[in-house]
Design an enzyme around this catalytic site. Structure first.
Site, PDB file in Angstrom:
ATOM      1  N   GLN A 156     -44.029 -81.755 123.639  1.00 15.58           N
ATOM      2  CA  GLN A 156     -44.758 -80.720 124.408  1.00 15.58           C
ATOM      3  C   GLN A 156     -43.938 -80.300 125.644  1.00 15.58           C
ATOM      4  O   GLN A 156     -42.726 -80.309 125.580  1.00 15.58           O
ATOM      5  CB  GLN A 156     -46.161 -81.203 124.795  1.00 15.58           C
ATOM      6  CG  GLN A 156     -47.115 -81.364 123.612  1.00 15.58           C
ATOM      7  CD  GLN A 156     -47.015 -82.687 122.915  1.00 15.58           C
ATOM      8  OE1 GLN A 156     -46.848 -83.713 123.537  1.00 15.58           O
ATOM      9  NE2 GLN A 156     -47.112 -82.691 121.599  1.00 15.58           N
ATOM     10  N   LYS A 165     -36.987 -77.512 121.818  1.00 15.61           N
ATOM     11  CA  LYS A 165     -36.398 -78.841 122.089  1.00 15.61           C
ATOM     12  C   LYS A 165     -35.742 -79.396 120.842  1.00 15.61           C
ATOM     13  O   LYS A 165     -34.734 -80.082 120.928  1.00 15.61           O
ATOM     14  CB  LYS A 165     -37.486 -79.833 122.528  1.00 15.61           C
ATOM     15  CG  LYS A 165     -38.025 -79.586 123.905  1.00 15.61           C
ATOM     16  CD  LYS A 165     -39.052 -80.637 124.275  1.00 15.61           C
ATOM     17  CE  LYS A 165     -40.301 -80.580 123.420  1.00 15.61           C
ATOM     18  NZ  LYS A 165     -41.091 -79.359 123.554  1.00 15.61           N
ATOM     19  N   GLY A 223     -44.192 -80.490 116.631  1.00 11.27           N
ATOM     20  CA  GLY A 223     -43.670 -80.087 115.320  1.00 11.27           C
ATOM     21  C   GLY A 223     -42.346 -79.381 115.456  1.00 11.27           C
ATOM     22  O   GLY A 223     -42.116 -78.651 116.410  1.00 11.27           O
ATOM     23  N   HIS A 224     -41.443 -79.671 114.535  1.00  8.17           N
ATOM     24  CA  HIS A 224     -40.203 -78.903 114.489  1.00  8.17           C
ATOM     25  C   HIS A 224     -39.767 -78.776 113.043  1.00  8.17           C
ATOM     26  O   HIS A 224     -40.093 -79.599 112.199  1.00  8.17           O
ATOM     27  CB  HIS A 224     -39.118 -79.549 115.351  1.00  8.17           C
ATOM     28  CG  HIS A 224     -38.995 -81.005 115.151  1.00  8.17           C
ATOM     29  ND1 HIS A 224     -39.552 -81.925 116.014  1.00  8.17           N
ATOM     30  CD2 HIS A 224     -38.433 -81.712 114.161  1.00  8.17           C
ATOM     31  CE1 HIS A 224     -39.326 -83.136 115.559  1.00  8.17           C
ATOM     32  NE2 HIS A 224     -38.649 -83.040 114.441  1.00  8.17           N
ATOM     33  N   ASP A 249     -43.022 -76.048 122.640  1.00  4.34           N
ATOM     34  CA  ASP A 249     -42.399 -75.076 121.724  1.00  4.34           C
ATOM     35  C   ASP A 249     -41.201 -74.361 122.334  1.00  4.34           C
ATOM     36  O   ASP A 249     -40.909 -73.228 121.981  1.00  4.34           O
ATOM     37  CB  ASP A 249     -43.411 -74.009 121.258  1.00  4.34           C
ATOM     38  CG  ASP A 249     -44.650 -74.635 120.657  1.00  4.34           C
ATOM     39  OD1 ASP A 249     -44.518 -75.683 120.014  1.00  4.34           O
ATOM     40  OD2 ASP A 249     -45.739 -74.072 120.852  1.00  4.34           O
TER      41      ASP A 249
END
Ligand code: IMP
Length: 425
Positions: A222, A16, A40-41, A13
């Site tokens: 990650q 990235k 997730g993004h 988180d």
């Protein structure tokens, strides 16, 4: 443009997505190399907010190609949902744009069931409950189902039947109902028919791109401290999150960029030396809007941890840092930064990062306080134009970690990014 690897330098988180999105503009081929839909993004497409977990962050850039590599675990239903959501927002991601490795492993319903069941028990790790760990366990146990199996119905049935038998034993041992084979196979047949045109020998696509002089961007998921080998075991994910996970002879990589927030966050269980509990942690969470993109969980928040960042730089082989969310610290009078750890009354030597989580949970962070800075970061076009106190903060990080800062993010927008291209490779 050089060939770059972008990885997280903390517990995931780190932002990235934004860094990869910006660097995608300068690359031809983007390769995600590990993890699954635990990542997730968030993207804004035509005013719509989409959360992507498997499709790489730079997918909005036209004319690029994206690969989901050998080291990933892919939930076929989740991937198709993302492709459908993108199509619904007017962005058709066809087989020519997104190639999926035949060697990537599949996350199947029994993996999700096992993850859920374990997380409900006493030994919960705080996983994302997406079945990631159990899928990697099956891979290591040599009974995993791979994306290429979708192309061979007879092999698929035989292999899923054998793997399910094992999974059902593990489910039964925890008092859970067995899953049936036929609905799983029916789902896979339908998903396989849609995904088949995307399946590919991705290592060939990578080497062809290199031979043609195209530039590659490897996108990690990650962060280093969640790496299965090097992270804060057992509170880690089950894949490689460091630079060495990128499937490319190292001599072809020009730079490994580690992304770090200007402070630290973590979701899930596990040691976190600089964690702020109570009101101070709440305040940082509120400022940074720190809630997980995959699970919506509030992230644990704390100050920047230099011993952890030095360790991440070491195990990831970083060549430069990208510092994100610097604006979140604006307005603070003083900014504490952890410069060393103390354990059992003694200051740990430089470079020490306790291997055992129980020791790491007991360290006392030793802080240095830096001058705060006000909100005026927006006007700067170059890092050198940032206010003096900000430059002091950046220079301190560069000195203490021993790496240049190649990119600074001062807000969510693309243009709120200051890049030093000379440090990218
Ligand atoms: P898993 O990857 O779902 O098995 O979860 C293992 C650990 O990694 C848990 O602490 C999760 O919260 C953490 N984790 C997995 N993916 C991410 C991510 O993308 N960002 C932050 N933490 C993650």
């Amino acid at each position: 443009m050089p060939n770059l690897v972008v990885v997280g330098a903390q517990w995931g988180d780190e932002g990235k997505g934004k860094v990869v999105d910006l660097l995608t503009e300068r690359s031809d081929l983007v390769v995600r190399f590990a993890g699954g839909n635990n990542a997730g993004h968030t993207l804004e497409v035509e005013g719509r907010r989409l959360v992507l977990h498997l499709v790489p962050s730079g997918v909005l850039h036209p004319g690029k190609q994206f690969l989901l590599g050998d080291g990933m675990v892919i939930d076929p239903g989740a991937l198709l949902e993302e492709l459908d959501a993108l199509a619904g927002a007017g962005l058709e991601v066809g087989p020519a744009v997104l190639r999926v490795s035949v060697r990537a492993h599949l996350v199947l319903p029994y993996h999700r069931a096992l993850d859920e069941l374990r997380e409900g028990g006493a030994s919960a790790l705080g996983t994302t409950r997406r079945g990631i760990g159990p899928a990697y366990e099956d891979k290591a146990a040599r009974r995993g189902i791979r994306a290429g199996d979708l192309l061979h119905p007879e092999r698929l049935e035989r292999r899923v039947a054998a793997a399910l038998e094992e999974a059902n034993l593990r489910l039964a041992a925890r008092g859970s109902r067995a899953l049936e084979l036929e609905p799983i196979l029916a789902g896979l047949r339908a998903q396989g028919a849609r995904l088949a045109p995307h399946l590919d020998e991705t290592s060939l696509a990578i080497s062809r791109a290199l031979a043609a002089g195209r530039s590659l961007l490897f996108e990690g998921a990650q962060g280093a401290l969640l790496d299965l080998d090097h992270g804060t075991y057992p509170f880690v994910t089950s894949s490689t999150t460091v630079g060495s996970g990128a499937p490319l002879a190292t001599r072809r990589v020009d730079g490994i960029i580690g992304v770090s927030k200007a402070y630290t966050t973590r979701v899930g269980e596990g040691p976190f030396p600089t964690e702020l509990v109570g009101a101070a942690g709440e305040e940082l969470r509120r400022r940074g809007r720190e809630y997980g993109a995959t699970t919506g969980r509030p992230r644990r928040c704390g100050w920047l941890d230099l011993p952890a960042l030095r360790y991440a730089a070491r195990v990831s082989g970083l060549t430069a840092l990208a510092l994100t969310k610097l604006d979140i610290l604006a307005g603070l009078e003083r900014i504490p930064v952890c410069e060393a750890y103390e354990l059992d009354g003694a200051r740990l030597p430089d470079g020490a990062f306790p291997a055992d989580g129980e020791d790491l949970a007991r360290v006392r962070p030793l802080y240095r306080e830096l001058r705060g800075f006000d909100g005026s970061l927006a006007g700067a076009r170059r890092i050198e134009e940032l206010p003096g106190a900000v430059r002091d903060y950046l220079a301190m990080i560069e000195r203490e970690v021993g790496l240049p800062i190649a990119l600074v993010s001062t807000g969510a927008e693309r243009q709120q990014t200051l890049i030093r291209p000379e440090h990218l490779s």
